[in-house]
Design a protein around this motif. Sequence first.
Motif, PDB file in Angstrom:
ATOM      1  N   THR A   1       0.829  -1.200   0.000  1.00 16.34           N
ATOM      2  CA  THR A   1       0.000   0.000   0.000  1.00 16.34           C
ATOM      3  C   THR A   1       0.866   1.254   0.000  1.00 16.34           C
ATOM      4  O   THR A   1       2.043   1.204   0.358  1.00 16.34           O
ATOM      5  N   VAL A   2       0.263   2.355  -0.372  1.00 13.48           N
ATOM      6  CA  VAL A   2       0.951   3.647  -0.339  1.00 13.48           C
ATOM      7  C   VAL A   2       1.334   3.987   1.095  1.00 13.48           C
ATOM      8  O   VAL A   2       2.448   4.454   1.355  1.00 13.48           O
ATOM      9  N   GLN A   3       0.433   3.737   2.018  1.00 16.39           N
ATOM     10  CA  GLN A   3       0.711   4.042   3.429  1.00 16.39           C
ATOM     11  C   GLN A   3       1.935   3.275   3.917  1.00 16.39           C
ATOM     12  O   GLN A   3       2.792   3.832   4.606  1.00 16.39           O
ATOM     13  N   GLN A   4       2.056   2.005   3.552  1.00 13.27           N
ATOM     14  CA  GLN A   4       3.226   1.222   3.945  1.00 13.27           C
ATOM     15  C   GLN A   4       4.498   1.776   3.300  1.00 13.27           C
ATOM     16  O   GLN A   4       5.543   1.836   3.950  1.00 13.27           O
ATOM     17  N   ALA A   5       4.399   2.189   2.039  1.00 14.43           N
ATOM     18  CA  ALA A   5       5.566   2.758   1.352  1.00 14.43           C
ATOM     19  C   ALA A   5       6.033   4.033   2.032  1.00 14.43           C
ATOM     20  O   ALA A   5       7.229   4.241   2.245  1.00 14.43           O
TER      21      ALA A   5
ATOM     22  N   GLU B   1       2.420  14.875  -8.115  1.00 17.81           N
ATOM     23  CA  GLU B   1       1.483  14.094  -7.318  1.00 17.81           C
ATOM     24  C   GLU B   1       2.114  13.623  -6.011  1.00 17.81           C
ATOM     25  O   GLU B   1       3.324  13.501  -5.905  1.00 17.81           O
ATOM     26  N   ASN B   2       1.252  13.313  -5.034  1.00 12.91           N
ATOM     27  CA  ASN B   2       1.730  12.828  -3.743  1.00 12.91           C
ATOM     28  C   ASN B   2       1.282  11.413  -3.447  1.00 12.91           C
ATOM     29  O   ASN B   2       1.693  10.853  -2.455  1.00 12.91           O
ATOM     30  N   GLU B   3       0.454  10.824  -4.245  1.00  8.44           N
ATOM     31  CA  GLU B   3      -0.074   9.489  -3.987  1.00  8.44           C
ATOM     32  C   GLU B   3       0.131   8.606  -5.208  1.00  8.44           C
ATOM     33  O   GLU B   3       0.222   9.084  -6.329  1.00  8.44           O
ATOM     34  N   THR B   4       0.171   7.309  -4.991  1.00  8.29           N
ATOM     35  CA  THR B   4       0.209   6.331  -6.071  1.00  8.29           C
ATOM     36  C   THR B   4      -0.599   5.117  -5.652  1.00  8.29           C
ATOM     37  O   THR B   4      -0.767   4.865  -4.475  1.00  8.29           O
ATOM     38  N   THR B   5      -1.107   4.381  -6.612  1.00  6.08           N
ATOM     39  CA  THR B   5      -1.879   3.200  -6.258  1.00  6.08           C
ATOM     40  C   THR B   5      -1.020   1.958  -6.142  1.00  6.08           C
ATOM     41  O   THR B   5      -1.398   1.003  -5.498  1.00  6.08           O
ATOM     42  N   GLU B   6       0.168   1.954  -6.741  1.00 10.39           N
ATOM     43  CA  GLU B   6       0.999   0.771  -6.710  1.00 10.39           C
ATOM     44  C   GLU B   6       1.663   0.538  -5.365  1.00 10.39           C
ATOM     45  O   GLU B   6       1.907  -0.599  -4.986  1.00 10.39           O
ATOM     46  N   GLY B   7       2.038   1.586  -4.659  1.00 11.62           N
ATOM     47  CA  GLY B   7       2.695   1.432  -3.373  1.00 11.62           C
ATOM     48  C   GLY B   7       4.163   1.074  -3.476  1.00 11.62           C
ATOM     49  O   GLY B   7       4.780   0.708  -2.502  1.00 11.62           O
TER      50      GLY B   7
END
Length: 75
Positions: A28-32, A62-68
């Motif tokens: 997840t992005v949060q884990q990254a 951008e500040n987010e990604t879906t791949e993580g």
Amino acid sequence: MKEETKPEAAKCISNSSYMDDIITSTDTVQQAKQLTSDIDEILDAGGFKVKKWVYSGLNDDENETTEGNAWKRGG
């Protein structure tokens, strides 16, 4: 020791680094973002600074990604 308090980050630095690049992935992005923060903390303690983290799926605005996935761009 950081291996005890931040084992995933320490393992990533030891096993996923080449020259001035660190390449790894998370689910997840949060884990990254947590992993890169933990890596920064370990490297800061040794006097090293990461110039910029790059997350796959991001463009520079951008500040987010879906791949993580995350890696450090050498500089």
